[in-house]
Design an enzyme around this catalytic site. Sequence first.
Site, short mmCIF file in Angstrom:
data_model
loop_
_atom_site.label_atom_id
_atom_site.label_comp_id
_atom_site.label_asym_id
_atom_site.label_seq_id
_atom_site.Cartn_x
_atom_site.Cartn_y
_atom_site.Cartn_z
N SER A 24 0.83 -1.21 0.00
CA SER A 24 0.00 0.00 0.00
C SER A 24 0.87 1.26 0.00
O SER A 24 0.58 2.23 -0.71
CB SER A 24 -0.88 0.02 1.25
OG SER A 24 -1.79 -1.04 1.23
N GLN A 170 -9.27 2.41 -0.18
CA GLN A 170 -9.11 2.74 -1.60
C GLN A 170 -10.11 3.81 -2.01
O GLN A 170 -9.77 4.75 -2.73
CB GLN A 170 -9.28 1.48 -2.46
CG GLN A 170 -8.14 0.50 -2.23
CD GLN A 170 -8.28 -0.78 -3.02
OE1 GLN A 170 -9.28 -1.02 -3.69
NE2 GLN A 170 -7.27 -1.63 -2.93
N ASP A 316 -6.88 -8.09 4.94
CA ASP A 316 -6.07 -8.90 4.01
C ASP A 316 -5.43 -10.11 4.70
O ASP A 316 -4.88 -10.99 4.04
CB ASP A 316 -4.99 -8.04 3.35
CG ASP A 316 -5.60 -6.92 2.51
OD1 ASP A 316 -6.76 -7.07 2.10
OD2 ASP A 316 -4.92 -5.91 2.28
N ARG A 347 -12.90 -14.12 -1.24
CA ARG A 347 -12.00 -14.78 -0.28
C ARG A 347 -12.75 -15.56 0.79
O ARG A 347 -12.12 -16.33 1.51
CB ARG A 347 -11.02 -13.76 0.34
CG ARG A 347 -9.93 -13.34 -0.62
CD ARG A 347 -8.90 -12.41 0.00
NE ARG A 347 -7.88 -12.07 -0.99
CZ ARG A 347 -7.09 -11.00 -0.93
NH1 ARG A 347 -7.21 -10.15 0.09
NH2 ARG A 347 -6.19 -10.77 -1.86
N ARG A 389 -2.79 -13.89 -1.91
CA ARG A 389 -2.89 -14.19 -0.47
C ARG A 389 -3.39 -15.63 -0.24
O ARG A 389 -3.01 -16.27 0.74
CB ARG A 389 -3.78 -13.17 0.24
CG ARG A 389 -3.25 -11.76 0.05
CD ARG A 389 -3.45 -10.83 1.20
NE ARG A 389 -3.03 -9.49 0.77
CZ ARG A 389 -1.80 -9.01 0.87
NH1 ARG A 389 -0.84 -9.73 1.40
NH2 ARG A 389 -1.51 -7.80 0.45
O1 SPQ Z 1 -4.84 -3.62 -4.40
P1 SPQ Z 1 -5.75 -4.76 -4.13
O2 SPQ Z 1 -5.75 -5.72 -5.28
O3 SPQ Z 1 -7.14 -4.35 -3.77
O4 SPQ Z 1 -5.11 -5.55 -2.86
C1 SPQ Z 1 -5.60 -5.98 -1.58
C2 SPQ Z 1 -4.62 -7.16 -1.16
O5 SPQ Z 1 -5.04 -8.18 -0.63
O6 SPQ Z 1 -3.43 -6.96 -1.35
C3 SPQ Z 1 -7.05 -6.42 -1.54
F1 SPQ Z 1 -7.37 -7.39 -2.24
O7 SPQ Z 1 -5.36 -4.98 -0.57
C4 SPQ Z 1 -6.11 -3.77 -0.45
C5 SPQ Z 1 -6.88 -3.80 0.87
O8 SPQ Z 1 -7.75 -4.88 0.95
C6 SPQ Z 1 -5.13 -2.62 -0.44
C7 SPQ Z 1 -5.68 -1.36 0.11
C8 SPQ Z 1 -4.94 -0.10 -0.09
O9 SPQ Z 1 -3.72 -0.12 -0.37
O10 SPQ Z 1 -5.57 0.98 0.07
C9 SPQ Z 1 -6.85 -1.31 0.85
C10 SPQ Z 1 -7.69 -2.51 1.07
O11 SPQ Z 1 -8.77 -2.49 0.16
P2 SPQ Z 1 -10.13 -1.69 0.45
O12 SPQ Z 1 -11.05 -2.11 -0.66
O13 SPQ Z 1 -10.60 -2.17 1.78
O14 SPQ Z 1 -9.86 -0.26 0.41
#
Ligand code: SPQ
Length: 428
Positions: A24, A170, A316, A347, A389
Amino acid sequence: MEPIKLNATPTSLQGELFIPGDKSISHRSVMFGAIANGRTTVTNFLMGEDCLSTISCFQKLGVTIEHKDEKVIIEGNGLDGLVEPKDILDVGNSGTTIRLLSGILSGRDFHCTLIGDSSIGKRPMTRVVNPLRTMGARIDGRNNGEFTPLSIRGGQLNSMSYQLPVASAQVKSAVLFAGLQAEGTTTVTEPVATRDHTERMIKRFGGDITVEGKEIHINGGQTLTGTEIHVPGDISSAAFFLVAGCIVPNSEIVLKNVGLNPTRTGIMDVLNMMGATVAVKFDESEVFEPVGDLVVKTSSLSGITIEGDIIPRLIDEIPIIALLATQASGTTVIKDAHELKVKETNRIDTVVNELKKLGADIEATDDGMIIHGGTPLKGALVNSHGDHRIGMMLAIASVICEGELFLENAEAISVSYPSFFEHLNSLM
Ligand code: SPQ
């Protein structure tokens, strides 16, 4: 690709690992470096496929970015330095890239098309498309903007007050990136606190952002300045070895340089509640993002209920927590984790189905899972389904399984932890 055979059942895991950079934070360091003025130097950057996709998208947007080993140098020319790309922007498997980039591109006066792999094609984009449209961006996509490909024509944005319908870092970050470019002050309110790397990084790049409880305020029209970032190790990667250290007999593993931002340390709380032996030594000199070393030892564990506000702090880590729970005494219940359904895979389903193949006593619920622990696992043919993961969770399971485990689609692991197998083997 052929399934890989994993059949090491070590009598102990011993050793020290230097955990690779946080995914992140690595993404965000490139994004902010690209929209800041001047040079940004990033060290301990995660050279995983997702973060390389972010670099490639910004190179196509006209930013000079060089990288060698774990060092990345970004020559930022401010938001106005971004140019209309001649080609589509491919985010690969990375949800973070597409969602945060959408926030940046919403304020740019040009057209872009964003695509990703088949997993990205199934993940919901309306969660960012809707608020960004409200701010003034013109965004379209399959099923009225729900799915990729997304087409964005940005421009002048209006600020707004936005209550996040889901706890998502995100979505929060996409709106904050748009807010940086909007007229006036944008406010985002979170239902539950999520990872705050974007907020910390805005400050690190000299920007102004105010956090008052669950409300975050950002003023538009700010200019950011390039800086130096040392990326802490990814606690989401360390989690696989924290669990391995707990469940393999006679083990002691030292994990160096682990990011310990409180919005990410739900796994530490769970390990503590389940009775694990983990020692933490904070590096007091680090102020940007908390960092420390962890020492984990084989532990006798008890099942617990995991629910509520802790969920975004460990979202995660739930696949590897599920494996941990199969080895605890009693029952572990995971609730309030609907968001698991919209990750790289669903998941809830992939964890339950793949662990069942190994003999785990686990059932899916609408918002999580129930795991009855104390079950010995047996090798079988299992599949990551292209989810890094899930792949790593199954590889850690192989270490305690009786018999051979065959893992399909193991290559997905390079999305976030290219040196995973090298690290695992070094402990045996
Ligand atoms: O980037 P991506 O594919 O969404 O990756 C994941 C992971 O497991 O590596 C989720 F599948 O992490 C996200 C996390 O779940 C990374 C993230 C961020 O860097 O802001 C936030 C989380 O997602 P969200 O949807 O809860 O904002």
